[in-house]
Design a protein around this motif. Structure first.
Motif, PDB file in Angstrom:
ATOM      1  N   PRO A  22      -8.093 -10.376  -5.471  1.00 54.63           N
ATOM      2  CA  PRO A  22      -8.110  -9.444  -4.333  1.00 54.63           C
ATOM      3  C   PRO A  22      -7.043  -8.360  -4.456  1.00 54.63           C
ATOM      4  O   PRO A  22      -7.281  -7.205  -4.086  1.00 54.63           O
ATOM      5  CB  PRO A  22      -7.840 -10.355  -3.131  1.00 54.63           C
ATOM      6  CG  PRO A  22      -8.334 -11.704  -3.557  1.00 54.63           C
ATOM      7  CD  PRO A  22      -8.038 -11.790  -5.021  1.00 54.63           C
ATOM      8  N   GLU A  23      -5.885  -8.712  -4.994  1.00 54.34           N
ATOM      9  CA  GLU A  23      -4.809  -7.724  -5.145  1.00 54.34           C
ATOM     10  C   GLU A  23      -5.192  -6.650  -6.154  1.00 54.34           C
ATOM     11  O   GLU A  23      -4.816  -5.476  -6.006  1.00 54.34           O
ATOM     12  CB  GLU A  23      -3.506  -8.410  -5.573  1.00 54.34           C
ATOM     13  CG  GLU A  23      -2.839  -9.236  -4.489  1.00 54.34           C
ATOM     14  CD  GLU A  23      -3.658 -10.467  -4.111  1.00 54.34           C
ATOM     15  OE1 GLU A  23      -3.819 -10.716  -2.900  1.00 54.34           O
ATOM     16  OE2 GLU A  23      -4.162 -11.156  -5.026  1.00 54.34           O
ATOM     17  N   GLU A  24      -5.940  -7.030  -7.177  1.00 53.75           N
ATOM     18  CA  GLU A  24      -6.385  -6.042  -8.165  1.00 53.75           C
ATOM     19  C   GLU A  24      -7.416  -5.086  -7.568  1.00 53.75           C
ATOM     20  O   GLU A  24      -7.440  -3.901  -7.908  1.00 53.75           O
ATOM     21  CB  GLU A  24      -6.922  -6.755  -9.406  1.00 53.75           C
ATOM     22  CG  GLU A  24      -5.816  -7.390 -10.237  1.00 53.75           C
ATOM     23  CD  GLU A  24      -6.318  -8.398 -11.257  1.00 53.75           C
ATOM     24  OE1 GLU A  24      -5.529  -8.756 -12.152  1.00 53.75           O
ATOM     25  OE2 GLU A  24      -7.482  -8.847 -11.157  1.00 53.75           O
ATOM     26  N   LEU A  25      -8.255  -5.587  -6.658  1.00 49.33           N
ATOM     27  CA  LEU A  25      -9.178  -4.708  -5.947  1.00 49.33           C
ATOM     28  C   LEU A  25      -8.403  -3.758  -5.040  1.00 49.33           C
ATOM     29  O   LEU A  25      -8.699  -2.552  -4.975  1.00 49.33           O
ATOM     30  CB  LEU A  25     -10.185  -5.521  -5.135  1.00 49.33           C
ATOM     31  CG  LEU A  25     -11.118  -4.719  -4.222  1.00 49.33           C
ATOM     32  CD1 LEU A  25     -11.921  -3.688  -5.008  1.00 49.33           C
ATOM     33  CD2 LEU A  25     -12.059  -5.645  -3.443  1.00 49.33           C
ATOM     34  N   LYS A  26      -7.399  -4.276  -4.347  1.00 48.29           N
ATOM     35  CA  LYS A  26      -6.578  -3.427  -3.480  1.00 48.29           C
ATOM     36  C   LYS A  26      -5.871  -2.348  -4.296  1.00 48.29           C
ATOM     37  O   LYS A  26      -5.791  -1.184  -3.871  1.00 48.29           O
ATOM     38  CB  LYS A  26      -5.553  -4.285  -2.727  1.00 48.29           C
ATOM     39  CG  LYS A  26      -6.165  -5.198  -1.678  1.00 48.29           C
ATOM     40  CD  LYS A  26      -5.124  -6.108  -1.038  1.00 48.29           C
ATOM     41  CE  LYS A  26      -5.776  -7.045  -0.030  1.00 48.29           C
ATOM     42  NZ  LYS A  26      -4.799  -7.967   0.591  1.00 48.29           N
ATOM     43  N   SER A  27      -5.387  -2.719  -5.461  1.00 44.80           N
ATOM     44  CA  SER A  27      -4.713  -1.761  -6.329  1.00 44.80           C
ATOM     45  C   SER A  27      -5.665  -0.647  -6.757  1.00 44.80           C
ATOM     46  O   SER A  27      -5.286   0.534  -6.806  1.00 44.80           O
ATOM     47  CB  SER A  27      -4.150  -2.479  -7.562  1.00 44.80           C
ATOM     48  OG  SER A  27      -3.524  -1.575  -8.437  1.00 44.80           O
ATOM     49  N   LEU A  28      -6.909  -1.024  -7.052  1.00 44.50           N
ATOM     50  CA  LEU A  28      -7.933  -0.037  -7.436  1.00 44.50           C
ATOM     51  C   LEU A  28      -8.157   0.963  -6.298  1.00 44.50           C
ATOM     52  O   LEU A  28      -8.173   2.183  -6.520  1.00 44.50           O
ATOM     53  CB  LEU A  28      -9.224  -0.782  -7.776  1.00 44.50           C
ATOM     54  CG  LEU A  28     -10.418  -0.048  -8.393  1.00 44.50           C
ATOM     55  CD1 LEU A  28     -11.430  -1.063  -8.923  1.00 44.50           C
ATOM     56  CD2 LEU A  28     -11.125   0.878  -7.423  1.00 44.50           C
TER      57      LEU A  28
ATOM     58  N   GLN B  94      -9.042  -4.146 -12.773  1.00 47.63           N
ATOM     59  CA  GLN B  94      -7.904  -3.543 -13.467  1.00 47.63           C
ATOM     60  C   GLN B  94      -8.380  -2.507 -14.491  1.00 47.63           C
ATOM     61  O   GLN B  94      -7.837  -1.404 -14.578  1.00 47.63           O
ATOM     62  CB  GLN B  94      -7.093  -4.640 -14.164  1.00 47.63           C
ATOM     63  CG  GLN B  94      -5.602  -4.437 -14.079  1.00 47.63           C
ATOM     64  CD  GLN B  94      -4.836  -5.700 -14.460  1.00 47.63           C
ATOM     65  OE1 GLN B  94      -5.413  -6.727 -14.821  1.00 47.63           O
ATOM     66  NE2 GLN B  94      -3.526  -5.626 -14.399  1.00 47.63           N
ATOM     67  N   GLU B  95      -9.407  -2.864 -15.258  1.00 44.42           N
ATOM     68  CA  GLU B  95      -9.945  -1.942 -16.254  1.00 44.42           C
ATOM     69  C   GLU B  95     -10.562  -0.720 -15.583  1.00 44.42           C
ATOM     70  O   GLU B  95     -10.423   0.403 -16.072  1.00 44.42           O
ATOM     71  CB  GLU B  95     -10.988  -2.656 -17.119  1.00 44.42           C
ATOM     72  CG  GLU B  95     -10.400  -3.679 -18.067  1.00 44.42           C
ATOM     73  CD  GLU B  95     -11.460  -4.541 -18.732  1.00 44.42           C
ATOM     74  OE1 GLU B  95     -11.200  -5.037 -19.853  1.00 44.42           O
ATOM     75  OE2 GLU B  95     -12.538  -4.740 -18.128  1.00 44.42           O
TER      76      GLU B  95
ATOM     77  N   TRP C 129       0.834  -1.203   0.000  1.00 46.86           N
ATOM     78  CA  TRP C 129       0.000   0.000   0.000  1.00 46.86           C
ATOM     79  C   TRP C 129       0.867   1.251   0.000  1.00 46.86           C
ATOM     80  O   TRP C 129       1.930   1.283   0.614  1.00 46.86           O
ATOM     81  CB  TRP C 129      -0.898   0.014   1.233  1.00 46.86           C
ATOM     82  CG  TRP C 129      -1.942  -1.058   1.258  1.00 46.86           C
ATOM     83  CD1 TRP C 129      -1.850  -2.277   1.863  1.00 46.86           C
ATOM     84  CD2 TRP C 129      -3.231  -1.013   0.648  1.00 46.86           C
ATOM     85  NE1 TRP C 129      -3.004  -2.995   1.671  1.00 46.86           N
ATOM     86  CE2 TRP C 129      -3.876  -2.247   0.926  1.00 46.86           C
ATOM     87  CE3 TRP C 129      -3.913  -0.061  -0.101  1.00 46.86           C
ATOM     88  CZ2 TRP C 129      -5.161  -2.551   0.484  1.00 46.86           C
ATOM     89  CZ3 TRP C 129      -5.192  -0.348  -0.547  1.00 46.86           C
ATOM     90  CH2 TRP C 129      -5.811  -1.566  -0.267  1.00 46.86           C
ATOM     91  N   THR C 130       0.384   2.287  -0.699  1.00 49.46           N
ATOM     92  CA  THR C 130       1.100   3.566  -0.725  1.00 49.46           C
ATOM     93  C   THR C 130       0.168   4.721  -0.346  1.00 49.46           C
ATOM     94  O   THR C 130       0.379   5.860  -0.745  1.00 49.46           O
ATOM     95  CB  THR C 130       1.682   3.834  -2.132  1.00 49.46           C
ATOM     96  OG1 THR C 130       0.610   3.877  -3.087  1.00 49.46           O
ATOM     97  CG2 THR C 130       2.685   2.767  -2.530  1.00 49.46           C
TER      98      THR C 130
ATOM     99  N   ALA D  22      -7.252   4.980  -6.249  1.00 46.66           N
ATOM    100  CA  ALA D  22      -8.257   5.998  -5.928  1.00 46.66           C
ATOM    101  C   ALA D  22      -7.738   6.930  -4.838  1.00 46.66           C
ATOM    102  O   ALA D  22      -7.872   8.159  -4.926  1.00 46.66           O
ATOM    103  CB  ALA D  22      -9.562   5.336  -5.491  1.00 46.66           C
ATOM    104  N   HIS D  23      -7.125   6.357  -3.814  1.00 46.65           N
ATOM    105  CA  HIS D  23      -6.574   7.163  -2.730  1.00 46.65           C
ATOM    106  C   HIS D  23      -5.459   8.078  -3.235  1.00 46.65           C
ATOM    107  O   HIS D  23      -5.352   9.240  -2.809  1.00 46.65           O
ATOM    108  CB  HIS D  23      -6.061   6.257  -1.614  1.00 46.65           C
ATOM    109  CG  HIS D  23      -7.153   5.618  -0.827  1.00 46.65           C
ATOM    110  ND1 HIS D  23      -6.945   4.570   0.046  1.00 46.65           N
ATOM    111  CD2 HIS D  23      -8.486   5.872  -0.780  1.00 46.65           C
ATOM    112  CE1 HIS D  23      -8.100   4.217   0.605  1.00 46.65           C
ATOM    113  NE2 HIS D  23      -9.047   4.992   0.118  1.00 46.65           N
TER     114      HIS D  23
END
Length: 669
Positions: A245-251, A196-197, A162-163, A255-256
């Motif tokens: 799940p990682e792709e959801l976390k990336s989304l 991802q999209e 996370w960033t 956004a953040h």
């Protein structure tokens, strides 16, 4: 009791005075529950940590995996899957005294078979027979494309980096400008969109549109795509149809990075009745997670109703809240079906035309307590987390703090507003629009409770209903939206679409919501693939090419939406005090008001324009038009000159030219 000692809800809302005993009892019950939770678990955070105990976990100190399940009425559980060649009897689980079942798999013995990506189930022998089930706390569920068989999937991916540590929801809490969206239908393709999209193509559009919050639907796993995500089967599994799940976390992380808060549409109001995929009759009984008999069945939704009084159910649902906030960094929740949760009649066929209905025997006080506990947990985990209630009953105190005697939500959805617009557009000619009713419907709400105003949401976009744009323009949207042609139906529709959205934004609440694509008047309803439409994705997509085409008027509606969202952002409109009415003329269809130092002048008149219309303003001086809906870029007719300044006269009035079906926003120079 002296007034100073009474709960603020009772003290400030005189119309609730006779219900003081019920409101006080509700508050006392909450306090007793918190004491009980502290005695049982230490605090509410520990109480909401069942997801770290149940389910499948690697225990370093034991050097292996443990799987635990709560199934008190079951006779025997067996764990099986790829790791044991789907042998239903080779791995029996052991039962503890409190109804927990457990099995331990040593790492050395199973390191080559108990692998990331492999599938698992649990075989349950109980009073309802021998059934293969999905573990209740499973983190990922997949469906076989060919056989449609559903199974849990082991997911041992590396920790996501996370960033977003510096992200804050302060702007969203101050005035949430919410973009309601659905990942699967967010792309312009005949298929299911992915996390991802959405991150790559849709988030930049939302950022450019100016919204500071997204509300994500259909994240919790649901076997039937067409349920819009509201028939949940696996509460701890982000739906695999959109990706990993990682792709959801990336989304969420992206956004953040863009400064956008992410609120999840959480469904704790009911659960799917399916035995193969969900929780229903998991241990063979009707009363494990749900009420037994008729009370446990939601007739309108064909689903199961949770027993919120049961400690294990409270812990399951509260742990679910904690899981989504901590594991996926969601910034809060929009709670679906709060009316259904709070009342044993679920709000069905109810008008809520008497205050008695908020405190009678049909109120499920156990469910109300659960909502108070949920809000306590959400704000204990992070004070800035956001909670929004979808309630059509008008329960007093819903969006007030628990200390005030409320239920603890930050915001409530202003569900009467879209209903008002539908009723108006369906049943009234333009010349019959009632300005008094419009003002009342958009401003009549509890001043101490914050509301999310909206002209339409996903509810109005569903097949069987109509979006505002389609109600206004009908089939002309398909043939007459070119900027090179004029069409009276389209001209009227675009003009009213702009007025409806701005008057709702500025009067309808302390927050605002728009459903994906509705900002530019998306022409089609939403209809997911199903047997009735030959499993087509034609209406489960967003036609971004329409808004991107400079020869179509969709882009002009989009430009208007960007302008009004920017206005709200620049002037903190929704964080300001409620609007003050300055002028209302029922015959001329004129409405003027002040909010956040800006003057809004609306003309809903279908045909007449007015010269020298006097609008008295709070402060004398010169005013200039900041924004007006008649600009060419917004598909208007350019009847207003924005370079002119308007001085007040000796009566502190502005003398304005007000064209029909327009709005102008003025600011003191």
């Amino acid at each position: 009791m002296e007034d100073s000692q009474k709960l603020a809800l009772i003290r400030e809302e005189q119309w609730l005075a006779e219900y003081e005993p019920q409101i006080q009892q509700r508050f006392d019950r909450y306090q007793e529950a918190i004491i009980g939770i502290d005695e049982f678990s230490g605090n509410i955070l520990e109480y909401a940590s069942n997801h770290n105990f149940y389910g499948i976990h690697f225990e370093v100190w034991r050097k292996g995996w443990v799987y635990r399940e709560w199934a008190p009425a079951a006779k025997q559980l067996y764990f099986f899957g790829d790791f044991n060649d789907w042998d239903r009897r080779s791995h029996p689980m052991k039962k503890s005294g409190r109804g927990d079942w457990e099995i331990f798999l040593p790492f050395d013995q199973y390191k080559d078979s108990f692998l990331h990506g492999s599938k698992v189930k649990v075989h349950v022998i109980a009073d309802n027979g021998e059934l293969d089930r999905i573990p209740a706390y499973i983190r990922r569920v997949i469906q076989d494309e060919h056989t449609h068989d559903v199974a849990g999937q082991l997911w041992f991916a590396a920790d996501f980096k996370w960033t977003d540590n510096s992200f804050s929801t302060k702007n969203s809490l101050k005035q949430p400008l919410i973009y309601e969206c659905h990942v699967g239908m967010a792309q312009e393709k005949m298929g299911v969109g992915t996390y991802q999209e959405f991150e790559e193509f849709t988030l930049p559009r939302i950022k450019a549109a100016g919204y500071n919050t997204i509300q994500m639907m259909a994240i919790m796993e649901h076997p039937y795509y067409g349920s819009f995500g509201y028939h949940v089967s696996n509460f701890f599994a982000p739906t695999s149809r959109f990706g990993t799940p990682e792709e959801l976390k990336s989304l969420v992380n992206k956004a953040h990075e863009m400064g956008i808060a992410v609120v999840m549409d959480i469904v704790h109001s009911h659960a799917i009745k399916n035995v193969n995929e969900g929780l229903n009759e998991f241990d063979g009984s009707q009363h494990q997670y749900f009420h037994p008999g008729e009370k446990g069945y939601h007739e309108a939704w064909d689903s199961k109703v949770f027993d919120y009084a049961k400690r294990e159910v409270q812990q399951f649902l509260l742990s679910n809240i904690r899981y989504w906030l901590e594991e996926f960094h969601f910034d809060g929740f929009r709670f679906d079906g709060v009316t259904s949760i709070m009342y044993s009649h679920h709000g069905l066929f109810m008008d809520f035309d008497s205050v008695d209905l908020y405190f009678d025997d049909n109120v499920d006080e156990d469910a109300v307590l659960y909502l108070q506990l949920a809000n306590t947990l959400i704000h204990t985990l992070k004070e800035e987390n956001i909670s929004i209630a979808e309630d059509m009953s008008g329960m007093p105190g819903l969006a007030r703090t628990i200390a005030d005697g409320g239920i603890g939500f930050d915001f409530r959805m202003a569900m009467g507003v879209p209903d008002f617009w539908i009723k108006t557009l369906k049943h009234k000619q333009d010349e019959e629009w009632d300005m008094f009713e419009l003002w009342h419907q958009l401003t009549n709400r509890p001043q101490a409770e914050r509301s999310i105003g909206y002209a339409e949401s996903h509810d109005q976009a569903l097949v069987g209903d109509q979006t505002l744009a389609f109600r206004l323009m009908k089939e002309q949207m398909y043939f007459s939206m070119s900027v090179l042609q004029q069409n009276l139906t389209v001209d009227r529709g675009i003009a009213l679409h702009k007025l409806i959205r701005l008057v709702t934004l500025t009067l309808g609440g302390e927050g605002y919501l728009n459903f994906i694509g509705n900002e530019f008047g998306h022409p089609d309803w939403v209809d997911f693939p199903r047997e009735g439409n030959n499993w087509s994705h034609q209406y489960a997509q967003r036609l971004w090419s329409l808004v991107d085409d400079p020869l179509l008027r969709y882009g002009q509606l989009d430009a208007w939406d960007k302008a009004i969202i920017k206005l709200a952002t620049d002037y903190l409109l929704l964080a300001a005090a409620p609007a003050v009415q300055l002028h209302l003329d029922p015959d001329k269809k004129i409405l003027a008001y002040e909010r956040s130092g800006l003057i809004f002048v609306f003309s809903f008149h279908p045909t007449e324009s007015f010269f020298g219309l006097a609008i008295q303003v709070p402060t004398a001086g010169k005013y200039k038009i900041l924004l007006n809906s008649d600009e060419k870029e917004f598909s208007g007719f350019e009847r207003l000159d924005q370079t002119i300044s308007y001085p007040t006269d000796k009566h502190q009035c502005l003398q304005l030219y007000v064209p029909n079906r327009t709005v102008m926003v003025l600011k003191k120079v």
